[in-house]
Design a protein around this motif. Structure first.
Motif, PDB file in Angstrom:
ATOM      1  N   THR A  36      24.288  34.981 -29.249  1.00  0.00           N
ATOM      2  CA  THR A  36      25.059  33.722 -29.266  1.00  0.00           C
ATOM      3  C   THR A  36      26.071  33.752 -28.119  1.00  0.00           C
ATOM      4  N   HIS A  38      30.132  32.039 -27.013  1.00  0.00           N
ATOM      5  CA  HIS A  38      31.318  31.293 -27.437  1.00  0.00           C
ATOM      6  C   HIS A  38      31.382  29.980 -26.673  1.00  0.00           C
ATOM      7  N   THR A  39      31.729  28.916 -27.365  1.00  0.00           N
ATOM      8  CA  THR A  39      31.625  27.583 -26.789  1.00  0.00           C
ATOM      9  C   THR A  39      32.623  27.329 -25.645  1.00  0.00           C
ATOM     10  N   THR A  40      33.788  27.987 -25.661  1.00  0.00           N
ATOM     11  CA  THR A  40      34.769  27.744 -24.590  1.00  0.00           C
ATOM     12  C   THR A  40      34.964  28.955 -23.669  1.00  0.00           C
ATOM     13  N   HIS A  74      31.359  36.582 -35.617  1.00  0.00           N
ATOM     14  CA  HIS A  74      31.281  35.842 -34.356  1.00  0.00           C
ATOM     15  C   HIS A  74      29.929  35.159 -34.190  1.00  0.00           C
ATOM     16  N   GLU A  77      30.022  31.915 -36.219  1.00  0.00           N
ATOM     17  CA  GLU A  77      30.906  30.934 -35.576  1.00  0.00           C
ATOM     18  C   GLU A  77      30.283  30.351 -34.305  1.00  0.00           C
ATOM     19  N   ASN A  78      29.776  31.237 -33.460  1.00  0.00           N
ATOM     20  CA  ASN A  78      29.166  30.763 -32.207  1.00  0.00           C
ATOM     21  C   ASN A  78      27.939  29.889 -32.467  1.00  0.00           C
ATOM     22  N   GLU A  80      27.311  28.097 -35.137  1.00  0.00           N
ATOM     23  CA  GLU A  80      27.747  26.810 -35.682  1.00  0.00           C
ATOM     24  C   GLU A  80      28.348  25.921 -34.578  1.00  0.00           C
ATOM     25  N   ASN A  81      29.164  26.527 -33.711  1.00  0.00           N
ATOM     26  CA  ASN A  81      29.882  25.737 -32.704  1.00  0.00           C
ATOM     27  C   ASN A  81      28.996  25.252 -31.563  1.00  0.00           C
ATOM     28  N   THR A  82      28.059  26.092 -31.130  1.00  0.00           N
ATOM     29  CA  THR A  82      27.188  25.676 -30.019  1.00  0.00           C
ATOM     30  C   THR A  82      25.917  25.009 -30.525  1.00  0.00           C
TER      31      THR A  82
END
Lengths: 203, 203
Positions: A36, A38-40, A74, A77-78, A80-82
């Motif tokens: 995955t 991280h989106t930012t 992580h 989270e990654n 779900e976010n991306t």
């Protein structure tokens, strides 16, 4: 000699003993590295999972079971976010690196264990270049399991990379030939040796 | 040569080809015979499942994924009505009988394929006497997956039968030594050969 344990015996086991015991109960498991990003911050993440399973063929759906309160947070989270993650079959040539991704790093596990991220235009998440069978997944549905706080996330298959000579005429993928390995319990890794394929069963 | 397929390629596959393809994607799978019994007729039922997975160790929870509109429907009904089912690891010595339980019989698959039911006082459902590793499950929670109509049922472990010499000092069960086999796709059966166990990973 056959040993017989009842629920109470399992409840009374020491934590680590019970984890080893119960994790081995269901049988052999699939072994995938889940990639995955991280989106930012765009930090890549890689985690080994034995809880990846087939949900359906049409549409092609694959589930991953997450423990939200443990290390691979992580990943959830990654994902779900991306909206994306990758599955990468583990081969014997890098099973130690795969296992090592379960340690707690504060930087990318790709870098920490020495595996190579690879990106495709169809999927935002990084693949493991070393893996012979790679699957891109797009987030579809989250199911919270109240009994123990685990989370089942179902994704749809957006793309697959595989060795051409492992795809047979009937659509079956010879994952043994592709070098995919299996695992049992929390830490035991195994090669496979085919016994046979059987025809569709009729009475 | 690496082959690359995208979602649209999978959608356009012929049904049987896609079933073979997608079922092989996730990797090696556990292989269990699931035993149940009808609540009033007491007819026993036995069905082979590769969709059995670890949900949690404390409490000890195991999930089974059901396709309600296909053959193993009796398994789901019996499990729900009686509250119990059994999991029985498949060994190479009876893998053909295990596969054969997927045919449509109108009488007990135990009888049809020649496996022996065995009952314990802790579990209403029948075990497979020939299996070296047997688990009794009690129904706990049902999750309906709207995406494709499959049903995940989570049960708690009520008892375990296993060979005493396969239970190691740290709680790990040597299921390879117990003779448990694995499967891939819909019809491919495999022995395993251990590569190694690895210690808890630290950075």
């Amino acid at each position: 000699m056959e040993k017989h344990l009842i629920a109470e015996d399992i409840t009374q086991m020491q934590d680590r003993y019970r984890r080893n015991f119960v994790n081995a109960l269901t049988g052999f498991k699939s072994l995938n590295l889940v990639g995955t990003i991280h989106t930012t911050t765009h930090q890549t993440n890689l985690a080994v999972f034995s809880q990846v399973f087939h949900i359906g063929a049409n549409p092609a759906l694959i589930g991953i079971l997450f423990r939200p309160d443990s290390v691979p947070r992580h990943t959830l989270e990654n994902y779900e976010n991306t909206g994306y993650c990758t599955l990468n079959h583990v081969q014997a040539s890098f099973y130690k690196q795969a296992h090592q991704t379960s340690a707690r790093y504060d930087y990318s596990e790709f870098e920490a264990v020495g595996l190579t991220p690879f990106f495709s235009e169809h999927c935002k998440a990084p693949y493991v270049a070393e893996s012979s069978l790679k699957i891109g997944l797009q987030w579809q549905e989250r199911l919270d399991i109240r009994l123990n706080g685990t989370v089942l996330v179902i994704g749809s298959v957006v793309e697959v990379f595989l060795p051409e000579n492992c795809l047979l005429e009937d659509g079956f993928i010879d994952i043994e030939k592709a070098g995919s390995i299996t695992c049992s319990g929390l830490d035991s890794y195994h090669n496979t040796q085919i016994i046979g394929r059987l025809p569709y069963a009729k009475p």
